[in-house]
Scaffold this active site. Structure first.
Site, short mmCIF file in Angstrom:
data_model
loop_
_atom_site.label_atom_id
_atom_site.label_comp_id
_atom_site.label_asym_id
_atom_site.label_seq_id
_atom_site.Cartn_x
_atom_site.Cartn_y
_atom_site.Cartn_z
N ASP A 162 66.79 10.22 0.50
CA ASP A 162 68.13 10.80 0.58
C ASP A 162 68.16 11.75 1.78
OD1 ASP A 162 70.72 11.40 -0.46
OD2 ASP A 162 69.95 13.07 -1.60
N THR A 163 67.94 13.05 1.59
CA THR A 163 67.91 13.96 2.74
C THR A 163 66.62 13.81 3.55
OG1 THR A 163 66.83 15.72 1.49
CG2 THR A 163 69.24 15.69 1.47
N ASP A 219 67.06 7.89 -11.98
CA ASP A 219 67.66 8.47 -13.19
C ASP A 219 68.90 9.30 -12.91
OD1 ASP A 219 66.08 10.62 -11.93
OD2 ASP A 219 66.62 11.76 -13.71
N THR A 277 61.78 15.38 0.58
CA THR A 277 60.60 14.97 -0.19
C THR A 277 59.59 14.30 0.75
OG1 THR A 277 62.05 14.57 -2.06
CG2 THR A 277 59.86 13.62 -2.19
N LEU A 278 60.12 13.42 1.55
CA LEU A 278 59.28 12.67 2.49
C LEU A 278 58.56 13.61 3.45
CD1 LEU A 278 58.79 9.75 2.93
CD2 LEU A 278 60.61 9.73 4.62
N GLU A 329 58.45 5.02 -2.01
CA GLU A 329 59.53 5.87 -2.53
C GLU A 329 60.61 4.99 -3.15
OE1 GLU A 329 60.49 8.80 -3.13
OE2 GLU A 329 60.08 10.25 -1.53
P1 IMP Z 1 65.35 13.67 -0.79
O1 IMP Z 1 66.66 14.38 -0.62
O2 IMP Z 1 65.19 12.55 0.21
O3 IMP Z 1 64.19 14.63 -0.78
O4 IMP Z 1 65.38 12.98 -2.22
C1 IMP Z 1 64.99 13.74 -3.34
C2 IMP Z 1 65.01 12.96 -4.60
O5 IMP Z 1 66.33 12.99 -5.09
C3 IMP Z 1 64.66 11.47 -4.60
O6 IMP Z 1 63.28 11.21 -4.64
C4 IMP Z 1 65.28 11.06 -5.91
O7 IMP Z 1 64.44 11.36 -7.00
C5 IMP Z 1 66.52 11.93 -5.96
N1 IMP Z 1 67.73 11.20 -5.56
C6 IMP Z 1 68.36 11.19 -4.38
N2 IMP Z 1 69.46 10.41 -4.42
C7 IMP Z 1 69.51 9.90 -5.69
C8 IMP Z 1 70.41 9.00 -6.36
O8 IMP Z 1 71.41 8.50 -5.80
N3 IMP Z 1 70.12 8.71 -7.65
C9 IMP Z 1 69.03 9.22 -8.31
N4 IMP Z 1 68.17 10.07 -7.72
C10 IMP Z 1 68.40 10.40 -6.42
#
Ligand code: IMP
Length: 178
Positions: free
Chosen positions: A106-107, A162, A110-111, A102
């Site tokens: 972030d949250t 991005d 996705t994982l 990855e």
């Molecule tokens: P999640 O919240 O862990 O599911 O992250 C979802 C997706 O949000 C990541 O795979 C990134 O594509 C995008 N993302 C989260 N934080 C950032 C950031 O600071 N910059 C760019 N993309 C982000």
């Protein structure tokens, strides 16, 4: 300080190209050591991980395979709203050690979605490897095995990441400025 503009936002350099590359070397050495004698399949999560996956995979000294999957969002018809579908699965992963690559966790949603799928498809072992991790934003309990850099809960761009589709080709990682 190196400042840049991507679309309507300003960013300043936060993790340099050299810092990224030397951290990747260290992570690759650890993965090589931990997973020797395993049949390993790496899964890069598109789009953000394409540079990280290419750079770390080149430094892995194992007989390993790599493939890529993508999470596509579409509006569901039910009450759950947005549904994320995984596309690009061609591999038989049963009995394999899978390493998820990855760009950023972030949250953790996705994982969680990906881990669910890997479990259904009976991977024997799943490891998570992320270049960036935002501990303050993380809401899940899934342990992350390999972390490049822990970063604060602010928006970053570059090295695959991005802002509205732009900035992925920057060699360093940049953090948004107020
Ligand atoms: P999640 O919240 O862990 O599911 O992250 C979802 C997706 O949000 C990541 O795979 C990134 O594509 C995008 N993302 C989260 N934080 C950032 C950031 O600071 N910059 C760019 N993309 C982000």
């Amino acid at each position: 300080m190196n400042e840049i503009t991507v679309l309507d936002r300003e960013f300043s350099e936060y993790i340099t190209e050299d810092e990224i590359q030397s951290r990747i070397t260290a992570m690759a050495e650890k993965i090589t050591e931990d997973l020797k004698d395993h049949d390993v399949l790496f899964f890069g999560i598109l789009n953000g991980s394409f540079l990280f996956a290419a750079d770390i995979f080149r430094q892995i000294k194992l007989n390993a395979q790599i493939s890529f999957i993508k999470l596509a969002s579409y509006e569901g018809t039910g009450s759950s709203g947005k549904i994320k579908e995984l596309i690009g699965w061609n591999e038989d992963i049963s009995g394999k050690t899978v390493v998820v690559l990855e760009d950023i966790v972030d949250t953790g949603s996705t994982l969680e979605r990906i881990i669910g799928e890997l479990t259904l498809r009976k991977a024997s072992e799943v490891k998570i490897c992320t270049l960036l991790f935002k501990p303050d934003a993380y809401t899940k309990d899934i342990p992350i095995d390999y972390i490049g850099f822990e970063i604060p809960n602010s928006f970053v761009v570059g090295y695959g990441l991005d802002y509205d589709g732009y900035g992925r080709n920057l060699k360093s990682i940049y953090k948004i400025t107020k």
